[in-house]
Design an enzyme around this catalytic site. Structure first.
Site, PDB file in Angstrom:
ATOM      1  N   ASP A 174      -6.400  13.312   6.859  1.00  0.00           N
ATOM      2  CA  ASP A 174      -5.936  12.690   5.623  1.00  0.00           C
ATOM      3  C   ASP A 174      -5.442  13.804   4.712  1.00  0.00           C
ATOM      4  O   ASP A 174      -6.134  14.811   4.561  1.00  0.00           O
ATOM      5  CB  ASP A 174      -7.106  11.946   4.955  1.00  0.00           C
ATOM      6  CG  ASP A 174      -6.658  10.653   4.292  1.00  0.00           C
ATOM      7  OD1 ASP A 174      -5.483  10.560   3.922  1.00  0.00           O
ATOM      8  OD2 ASP A 174      -7.495   9.740   4.157  1.00  0.00           O
ATOM      9  N   HIS A 189       2.650  14.617   0.592  1.00  0.00           N
ATOM     10  CA  HIS A 189       1.377  13.945   0.357  1.00  0.00           C
ATOM     11  C   HIS A 189       0.489  13.868   1.591  1.00  0.00           C
ATOM     12  O   HIS A 189      -0.681  13.526   1.501  1.00  0.00           O
ATOM     13  CB  HIS A 189       1.613  12.542  -0.196  1.00  0.00           C
ATOM     14  CG  HIS A 189       2.090  12.562  -1.609  1.00  0.00           C
ATOM     15  ND1 HIS A 189       1.245  12.422  -2.679  1.00  0.00           N
ATOM     16  CD2 HIS A 189       3.316  12.757  -2.146  1.00  0.00           C
ATOM     17  CE1 HIS A 189       1.934  12.503  -3.809  1.00  0.00           C
ATOM     18  NE2 HIS A 189       3.203  12.712  -3.511  1.00  0.00           N
TER      19      HIS A 189
HETATM   20  C1  GDG Z   1      -1.261   9.159   1.077  1.00  0.00           C
HETATM   21  C2  GDG Z   1      -1.999  10.158   1.973  1.00  0.00           C
HETATM   22  C3  GDG Z   1      -3.125  11.062  -0.057  1.00  0.00           C
HETATM   23  C4  GDG Z   1      -6.761   0.657  -1.298  1.00  0.00           C
HETATM   24  N1  GDG Z   1      -7.088  -0.628  -1.123  1.00  0.00           N
HETATM   25  C5  GDG Z   1      -6.711  -1.290  -2.222  1.00  0.00           C
HETATM   26  C6  GDG Z   1      -6.156  -0.374  -3.105  1.00  0.00           C
HETATM   27  N2  GDG Z   1      -6.191   0.820  -2.519  1.00  0.00           N
HETATM   28  C7  GDG Z   1      -5.723   2.072  -3.116  1.00  0.00           C
HETATM   29  C8  GDG Z   1      -6.865   3.059  -3.258  1.00  0.00           C
HETATM   30  C9  GDG Z   1      -6.134   4.386  -3.318  1.00  0.00           C
HETATM   31  C10 GDG Z   1      -4.888   4.140  -2.453  1.00  0.00           C
HETATM   32  O1  GDG Z   1      -4.789   2.728  -2.273  1.00  0.00           O
HETATM   33  C11 GDG Z   1      -5.025   4.795  -1.082  1.00  0.00           C
HETATM   34  O2  GDG Z   1      -4.842   6.160  -1.225  1.00  0.00           O
HETATM   35  P1  GDG Z   1      -5.317   7.223  -0.155  1.00  0.00           P
HETATM   36  O3  GDG Z   1      -5.182   8.577  -0.720  1.00  0.00           O
HETATM   37  O4  GDG Z   1      -6.711   6.951   0.215  1.00  0.00           O
HETATM   38  O5  GDG Z   1      -4.400   7.001   1.161  1.00  0.00           O
HETATM   39  P2  GDG Z   1      -2.800   6.810   1.534  1.00  0.00           P
HETATM   40  O6  GDG Z   1      -2.300   5.514   1.058  1.00  0.00           O
HETATM   41  O7  GDG Z   1      -2.722   7.028   2.983  1.00  0.00           O
HETATM   42  O8  GDG Z   1      -2.000   7.961   0.754  1.00  0.00           O
HETATM   43  C12 GDG Z   1      -3.319  10.516   1.339  1.00  0.00           C
HETATM   44  C13 GDG Z   1      -2.254  10.136  -0.877  1.00  0.00           C
HETATM   45  O9  GDG Z   1      -1.034   9.839  -0.185  1.00  0.00           O
HETATM   46  C14 GDG Z   1      -1.902  10.756  -2.226  1.00  0.00           C
HETATM   47  O10 GDG Z   1      -1.234  11.955  -2.092  1.00  0.00           O
HETATM   48  O11 GDG Z   1      -4.374  11.167  -0.683  1.00  0.00           O
HETATM   49  O12 GDG Z   1      -3.977  11.475   2.128  1.00  0.00           O
HETATM   50  O13 GDG Z   1      -2.202   9.593   3.258  1.00  0.00           O
HETATM   51  O14 GDG Z   1      -5.727   4.678  -4.602  1.00  0.00           O
HETATM   52  O15 GDG Z   1      -7.600   2.725  -4.386  1.00  0.00           O
HETATM   53  N3  GDG Z   1      -5.700  -0.718  -4.325  1.00  0.00           N
HETATM   54  C15 GDG Z   1      -5.807  -2.041  -4.683  1.00  0.00           C
HETATM   55  N4  GDG Z   1      -6.329  -2.966  -3.853  1.00  0.00           N
HETATM   56  C16 GDG Z   1      -6.787  -2.646  -2.634  1.00  0.00           C
HETATM   57  O16 GDG Z   1      -7.256  -3.519  -1.894  1.00  0.00           O
HETATM   58  N5  GDG Z   1      -5.375  -2.399  -5.905  1.00  0.00           N
END
Ligand code: GDG
Length: 724
Positions: free
Chosen positions: A371, A164
């Site tokens: 990312d 990921h």
């Molecule tokens: C890894 C990789 C890759 C955020 N704040 C809240 C909340 N979130 C949710 C978002 C989003 C998720 O968390 C974050 O996902 P990301 O993709 O932006 O980042 P990582 O956690 O680092 O994920 C990344 C991912 O894996 C998938 O393969 O995209 O590059 O680093 O869904 O909405 N959700 C809630 N409250 C919050 O305050 N409920």
């Protein structure tokens, strides 16, 4: 068939709450859990992972039972394992290295030991629920060793791995002290997935440099196993984000947010606390905007949500302090009685609040330093049901490869970010709609279900093609048939290529001399009067004469330019001119001069440019240059230009192993033909021989041959089986 799918990830998709000595499990609503729910909830499929809390031993059975109703199976980890394997190796070695933050990496031996033993623990748990025909899908960098361990227990199982986070370039990955073991672990998979093609490229080049594997575009071949490396950009549950803004509670939140902000545009920023997310740089760019463009004071407001994460780790703690300080300082300087430039939250929010923010924000500012994908950017796009709003997106996020209509910025270029904010604030509605509509179509189509289906479909395909290849593996299925035909034949002809077929591939072309075992083998074959053994090679006839002069065998040398049949002398093809050689040699020398380790070999009717010892990659680059620059000239001169295994050969078109083999067979009553070869030049033999011949390619890359063997050792095994 009752095969099932087993998902394995570090965390199970549930939250456990312990209240009044009772465990309750709340299913997670994260994108991955939603996307995979169709997979692990069907039939007897299952998801294996850590339940997220320390469960005392006496209560583990109870947890196993309760989770089994949700198709989940727990791996229990101790606090120490969490510290060393998860916080330690995963988050202090792999995370910083994979995100190019090399100075943050902490190469602790105890982390590595724990990573190995915890991966083994996951394997043990998986084995408990796994049958050998099951499909296993391992998630993410915490479990890189797991595919390898499972493969060693169940060699036939179908294993996929998805990473990921980004996969770094070889120059970064090579820094890890345990790099080979990590790669070997992942290579236990049949299919390895990444978010972007850049990650795929990095993985393929890293693996070919560090492991004894060969690559053919995005397929890596290790012994007789091929592993496919492929990009599967992950999507979100787009429909969910599209529907949320219509929910009454979200509408209410939106109204509240808008109140008193009639003339203020919201800029939204949402991340987990992490140094890879570029939070401080984003703040600095925002500060520049307020400093240099005071016309936006009281006209914009940054809503910044930072979700707490890993804040026991020193670097995260310090990042948090820096953010706190920066925000406090900036707000103190710029705020007015009824305006706050930054609304900063260090906490998480329920999804309906996020949705209201996505719906209200004029700009979503997503500027990570690195990312893997970044799902927040896609969630913003999906939430924009009016097709307006502006996404500012870092080119270092995987999502930038798909969301090309965003304002793409380099997150290190603060001026670039500031200008993008201004452009976003001033962008006419029509342009916003045009860009957003096209991005929304992409996010809707390439949603998380699409991602899951693509991965599983490809995994099945890879396995099927491996299985069909297995039936061509001459050592298994077909060996007995060859032996039987051989026994029943009255006159047999065996065409044996030399390098890569009878001996392994050597870095030094003069080092590939035949050893005693090979000479014994050939002697045994020759001593049977029914056998015609033909050594058919691209080598110079002088070399073959030196090595095998004492052997009463047939030779075809230099791809057919020279031959020596049993009891006769060497003869060469008549009327071949080699006047072209001087000119081509002069040209090839210009490439040799620029490529340390390469050299030109001159044979009577051909010239060969060798690059086995040149730096990996550079040799291939030059070879491509030679092919594209000299192709036309070669054709003009009646030459064939043949790229082979770390060689490019220029030879007279008249000369090829296929023609030479047919010439040899002419007038004979052979009723058994076996041809073995590993190279491009051997394909001419495979296609020229009659249908009844057993043609065997050494190496399992695509070929006109009917069967294949893995290496010269299997070749010798097969030949010994004939004489015995
Ligand atoms: C890894 C990789 C890759 C955020 N704040 C809240 C909340 N979130 C949710 C978002 C989003 C998720 O968390 C974050 O996902 P990301 O993709 O932006 O980042 P990582 O956690 O680092 O994920 C990344 C991912 O894996 C998938 O393969 O995209 O590059 O680093 O869904 O909405 N959700 C809630 N409250 C919050 O305050 N409920």
């Amino acid at each position: 068939m009752n095969e099932k799918t087993i998902i394995v990830s570090n965390r199970l998709p549930v939250r456990i709450i312990e209240k009044d000595n009772e465990y309750t499990f709340i299913p997670s609503e994260g994108g991955l859990a939603t996307g995979l729910s169709g997979v692990y909830k069907s039939g007897n499929s299952i998801w294996v992972g850590w339940p997220g809390i320390d469960v005392p031993e006496e209560r583990q059975q109870e947890v196993i039972e309760k989770l089994s109703h949700l198709n989940l199976y727990p791996v229990f980890l101790t606090q120490e394992e969490i510290n060393l394997y998860y916080e330690g190796f995963s988050n202090e070695v792999l995370w910083p290295i994979f995100h190019y933050m090399i100075t943050y990496a902490n190469f602790e031996q105890s982390y590595w030991e724990s990573y190995k033993s915890v991966n083994q623990k996951f394997a043990d748990a998986t084995k408990k629920v796994m049958d050998q025909d099951d499909r296993i899908w391992v998630q993410d960098y915490q479990l890189m060793l797991l595919p390898g361990i499972l493969r060693s227990v169940h060699p036939k199982s179908t294993i996929g791995f998805f990473n990921h986070i980004p996969f770094p370039s070889y120059e970064i990955f090579r820094l890890i002290p345990w790099r080979e073991e990590l790669l070997q672990g992942v290579m236990g998979s049949d299919l390895i997935g990444f978010h972007t093609y850049d990650d795929v490229r990095h993985f393929v080049s890293t693996a070919t440099r560090l492991l004894p594997v060969k690559s053919s575009s995005n397929v890596l071949v290790e012994n007789d196993r091929s592993v496919v490396i492929e990009a599967f950009p992950m999507g979100i549950d787009a429909e969910k984000f599209e529907n949320l803004p219509n929910q009454p509670d979200v509408k209410e939140e939106i109204e509240l947010l808008k109140q008193g902000r009639e003339n203020i545009k919201l800029i939204l920023s949402i991340d987990r606390l992490d140094y890879s997310k570029g939070i401080l740089e984003r703040l600095r760019a925002y500060e520049m905007l307020l400093q240099q463009n005071p016309e936006y004071l009281e006209k914009v407001e940054l809503y910044m949500i930072v979700v707490p994460s890993r804040d026991s780790v020193a670097q995260y703690k310090s990042l948090r302090e820096q953010i706190d300080q920066f925000v406090g300082n900036l707000n103190a300087r710029y705020r007015t009685l009824n305006w706050n430039p930054i609304n900063y939250f260090y906490r998480s929010f329920p999804i309906n609040v996020l949705s209201s923010l996505f719906s209200t924000a004029a700009i979503c500012l997503v500027t990570p330093m690195r990312d893997g994908m970044n799902l927040v950017s896609k969630e913003y796009v999906a939430s924009r049901v009016q097709n307006d709003g502006v996404l500012i997106l870092s080119e270092m996020a995987g999502a930038s490869k798909e969301l090309t209509e965003a304002l793409i910025v380099n997150p290190n270029n603060l001026n670039d970010i500031k200008n993008a904010i201004i452009k976003g604030l001033e962008m006419p509605l029509a342009e916003q709609q045009e860009r957003m509509t096209s991005m929304r179509a992409i996010v809707a189509k390439f949603n998380v279900n699409h991602w899951v289906n693509n991965f599983i479909t490809k995994l099945n395909e890879v396995k099927e093609s491996q299985n069909s290849l297995k039936t061509k593996h001459a050592i298994n299925s077909i060996r007995e048939k060859i032996v039987e035909n051989y026994k029943n034949a009255n006159e047999r002809t065996l065409f044996l290529d030399y390098d890569g077929t009878l001996v392994g591939f050597s870095g030094d072309i003069d080092q590939a001399t035949p050893n005693e075992e090979l000479l014994n083998l050939l002697n045994s074959l020759i001593s049977d009067p029914k056998n015609n053994v033909v050594i058919i090679s691209g080598r110079r006839h002088e070399t073959l004469q030196n090595w095998f002069g004492d052997l009463d065998v047939n030779f075809i040398a230099e791809h057919g330019a020279w031959q020596k049949y049993r009891g006769n002398n060497w003869t060469s093809l008549p009327l071949l001119t080699s006047a072209w050689k001087r000119e081509i040699k002069t040209l090839l020398d210009t490439y040799t001069d620029r490529t340390p380790g390469s050299f030109v070999e001159e044979k009577s009717y051909s010239l060969v440019w060798h690059y086995r010892k040149a730096e990996a990659g550079l040799g291939d680059l030059r070879a491509n240059e030679i092919v594209s620059n000299l192709r036309v000239l070669a054709a003009d001169k009646g030459l064939k230009l043949m790229p082979g295994n770390k060689v490019i050969e220029f030879k007279n078109m008249e000369v090829n192993k296929g023609k030479a083999a047919l010439n040899y067979l002419h007038g004979k009553t052979t009723d058994f033909i076996l041809a073995l070869g590993d190279d491009y030049t051997d394909e001419d033999i495979f296609t020229a021989l009659p249908q009844t011949a057993f043609t065997v390619k050494v190496g399992n890359t695509s070929s006109a041959a009917k069967y294949y063997l893995v290496d010269y050792k299997e070749v010798r095994q097969l030949l010994w089986a004939l004489v015995e």
